[in-house]
Design an enzyme around this catalytic site. Sequence first.
Site, mmCIF file in Angstrom:
data_model
loop_
_atom_site.group_PDB
_atom_site.id
_atom_site.type_symbol
_atom_site.label_atom_id
_atom_site.label_comp_id
_atom_site.label_asym_id
_atom_site.label_seq_id
_atom_site.Cartn_x
_atom_site.Cartn_y
_atom_site.Cartn_z
ATOM 1 N N HIS A 23 -7.044 -4.481 13.421
ATOM 2 C CA HIS A 23 -6.944 -5.906 13.779
ATOM 3 C C HIS A 23 -7.247 -6.049 15.267
ATOM 4 O O HIS A 23 -6.395 -6.494 16.036
ATOM 5 C CB HIS A 23 -5.543 -6.465 13.489
ATOM 6 C CG HIS A 23 -5.352 -6.881 12.060
ATOM 7 N ND1 HIS A 23 -4.117 -7.130 11.519
ATOM 8 C CD2 HIS A 23 -6.235 -7.109 11.069
ATOM 9 C CE1 HIS A 23 -4.255 -7.484 10.257
ATOM 10 N NE2 HIS A 23 -5.532 -7.474 9.955
ATOM 11 N N HIS A 80 -9.492 -9.231 -1.762
ATOM 12 C CA HIS A 80 -9.074 -9.771 -0.456
ATOM 13 C C HIS A 80 -10.317 -9.878 0.415
ATOM 14 O O HIS A 80 -11.164 -8.976 0.406
ATOM 15 C CB HIS A 80 -8.042 -8.795 0.125
ATOM 16 C CG HIS A 80 -7.506 -9.114 1.469
ATOM 17 N ND1 HIS A 80 -7.319 -10.388 1.949
ATOM 18 C CD2 HIS A 80 -7.056 -8.283 2.453
ATOM 19 C CE1 HIS A 80 -6.798 -10.325 3.162
ATOM 20 N NE2 HIS A 80 -6.638 -9.071 3.498
ATOM 21 N N GLU A 82 -10.574 -9.966 3.752
ATOM 22 C CA GLU A 82 -10.586 -9.430 5.113
ATOM 23 C C GLU A 82 -11.665 -8.343 5.228
ATOM 24 O O GLU A 82 -11.949 -7.607 4.280
ATOM 25 C CB GLU A 82 -9.191 -8.887 5.474
ATOM 26 C CG GLU A 82 -8.920 -9.025 6.957
ATOM 27 C CD GLU A 82 -7.487 -8.736 7.394
ATOM 28 O OE1 GLU A 82 -6.611 -8.543 6.536
ATOM 29 O OE2 GLU A 82 -7.256 -8.719 8.620
ATOM 30 N N ASP A 84 -12.094 -5.466 6.425
ATOM 31 C CA ASP A 84 -11.927 -4.034 6.155
ATOM 32 C C ASP A 84 -12.135 -3.713 4.668
ATOM 33 O O ASP A 84 -12.322 -2.557 4.306
ATOM 34 C CB ASP A 84 -10.569 -3.513 6.647
ATOM 35 C CG ASP A 84 -9.392 -4.342 6.183
ATOM 36 O OD1 ASP A 84 -9.540 -5.575 6.073
ATOM 37 O OD2 ASP A 84 -8.324 -3.776 5.940
ATOM 38 N N HIS A 146 -1.164 -10.022 1.955
ATOM 39 C CA HIS A 146 -0.568 -10.657 3.103
ATOM 40 C C HIS A 146 -1.365 -11.865 3.612
ATOM 41 O O HIS A 146 -0.986 -12.442 4.637
ATOM 42 C CB HIS A 146 -0.432 -9.613 4.232
ATOM 43 C CG HIS A 146 -1.774 -9.161 4.772
ATOM 44 N ND1 HIS A 146 -2.078 -9.278 6.112
ATOM 45 C CD2 HIS A 146 -2.870 -8.652 4.188
ATOM 46 C CE1 HIS A 146 -3.294 -8.828 6.335
ATOM 47 N NE2 HIS A 146 -3.803 -8.444 5.185
ATOM 48 N N ASP A 165 -3.942 -4.633 -0.184
ATOM 49 C CA ASP A 165 -3.181 -4.173 0.987
ATOM 50 C C ASP A 165 -1.736 -3.777 0.656
ATOM 51 O O ASP A 165 -1.163 -2.906 1.329
ATOM 52 C CB ASP A 165 -3.141 -5.275 2.052
ATOM 53 C CG ASP A 165 -4.425 -5.355 2.862
ATOM 54 O OD1 ASP A 165 -5.027 -4.303 3.133
ATOM 55 O OD2 ASP A 165 -4.819 -6.474 3.235
ATOM 56 N N TYR A 193 3.747 0.117 8.216
ATOM 57 C CA TYR A 193 2.816 -0.855 7.640
ATOM 58 C C TYR A 193 3.591 -2.083 7.158
ATOM 59 O O TYR A 193 3.234 -3.225 7.441
ATOM 60 C CB TYR A 193 2.119 -0.150 6.478
ATOM 61 C CG TYR A 193 0.979 -0.850 5.795
ATOM 62 C CD1 TYR A 193 -0.335 -0.546 6.128
ATOM 63 C CD2 TYR A 193 1.191 -1.752 4.774
ATOM 64 C CE1 TYR A 193 -1.394 -1.134 5.458
ATOM 65 C CE2 TYR A 193 0.144 -2.346 4.099
ATOM 66 C CZ TYR A 193 -1.149 -2.034 4.451
ATOM 67 O OH TYR A 193 -2.206 -2.618 3.782
ATOM 68 N N HIS A 226 -5.525 0.909 1.182
ATOM 69 C CA HIS A 226 -5.421 1.800 2.354
ATOM 70 C C HIS A 226 -4.498 2.962 2.009
ATOM 71 O O HIS A 226 -3.444 2.756 1.394
ATOM 72 C CB HIS A 226 -4.781 1.082 3.554
ATOM 73 C CG HIS A 226 -5.563 -0.053 4.110
ATOM 74 N ND1 HIS A 226 -6.755 0.105 4.781
ATOM 75 C CD2 HIS A 226 -5.313 -1.386 4.120
ATOM 76 C CE1 HIS A 226 -7.197 -1.081 5.172
ATOM 77 N NE2 HIS A 226 -6.350 -2.000 4.781
HETATM 78 FE FE1 FEO Z 1 -5.721 -7.528 4.941
HETATM 79 FE FE2 FEO Z 1 -6.575 -4.264 4.757
HETATM 80 O O1 FEO Z 1 -6.835 -6.076 5.112
#
Ligand code: FEO
Length: 398
Positions: A23, A80, A82, A84, A146, A165, A193, A226
């Site tokens: 981030h 998701h 995002e 990544d 999230h 996530d 995390y 992840h």
């Molecule tokens: Fe919310 Fe791993 O990105």
Amino acid sequence: MSFKVNDNVTWVGKIDWELRKFHGEELSTHRGTSYNSYLVQGSEKTVVIDTVWKPFAEEFVENLKKEINLNEIDYIVANHGEIDHSGALAELLREIPGTPVYCSQAGEKSLRGHYHQDWNFHTVKTGDKLSLGDKELIFVEAKMLHWPDSMFCYLTEDNILFPNDAFGQHYASEHMFNDLVDQDELYSEAIKYYANILTPFSKLVAAKIKEVTGLNLQVDMICPSHGVIWRKDPLQIVNKYMEWAQAYQENQVTIAYDTMWDGTRRGAEAIAAGIKEANPDITIKLYNAARSDINDVITEIFKSKGIVVGSPTINRGILHSIAALLEIAKGLKFQQKKACAFGCYGWSGESVKVITGLLEEAGFELINSDGLKIFWNPDEEAVANANAYGREIGTALA
Ligand code: FEO
């Protein structure tokens, strides 16, 4: 690199051993991370669930080509938006344009917002299903776990949950399964995390877990986006999340301070000694916030029942490491934690009042609303006062 998760599911993601900040510069990742992407092959249809972070997009597509003829991919699921996880979508869809992209409604907004592409979006809601022939994917929206667009999917027959996530860790490992890695490392990355990413959404975490467990789906494996895959006792991480989501605390207090000429540091140590006298069993963690990793300090605050925050006064305010820590704490909305302030001063002396106000604003219950002001570098009497303040804190946290 790729590996078999089972006969039908292949991990086709990227282990990022180098990553140290996530981030932007916001979150430390001492042990790197992985971006997990899964190739799921049913008897009739093949689907890719999530991709990898943008810098690895080309590598991802090249590796995927070694696993499958890309034209055999029928669907892409973007749990998701995002970057990544969606970062290789553009690269992949350049090869197989028109492939349907399944995502939540908010997911479409997010993907359009990031990439400005008119991809073949198919939005889904909780309970919607996608048949792969002999098995199907069931979608479960997971708003604010999230991000508003976050979504889980569940693979029937194989009984695998893909929660994106949730249940992840920023943890690079060549092993990639929970039973093969160092358990202490895994636990410390999983709780860090949760503490730094999921704490503000704890009520939703608990509700979502109840909703998903209420479906009585058998879960044989949890494949997050992840870190390692939970295959041995996969529900252990779900149970941990339930624990962490309910105003989690251990018998611990964290003292976080910054100091200019050691006065506030000496105050911190005298307070710690006082806490120890009054409450010998409590674990005391002491951090100079300016010299510590802020996310590690946040993890210790997450584990604490109380925090003590100190800064000397500068320019009628507080040192910036403490301001940053309290700004993060405010956003994380910790529940049921006690707190108080201290700090030394030579002239105007506003820091304790400023910290006390910020603690209150962040939702901490004040142990002492006056805090402890230490005049200049503490003399014997001031050390004794700090010690007494520590005893008061230790008693309040007993
Ligand atoms: Fe919310 Fe791993 O990105």
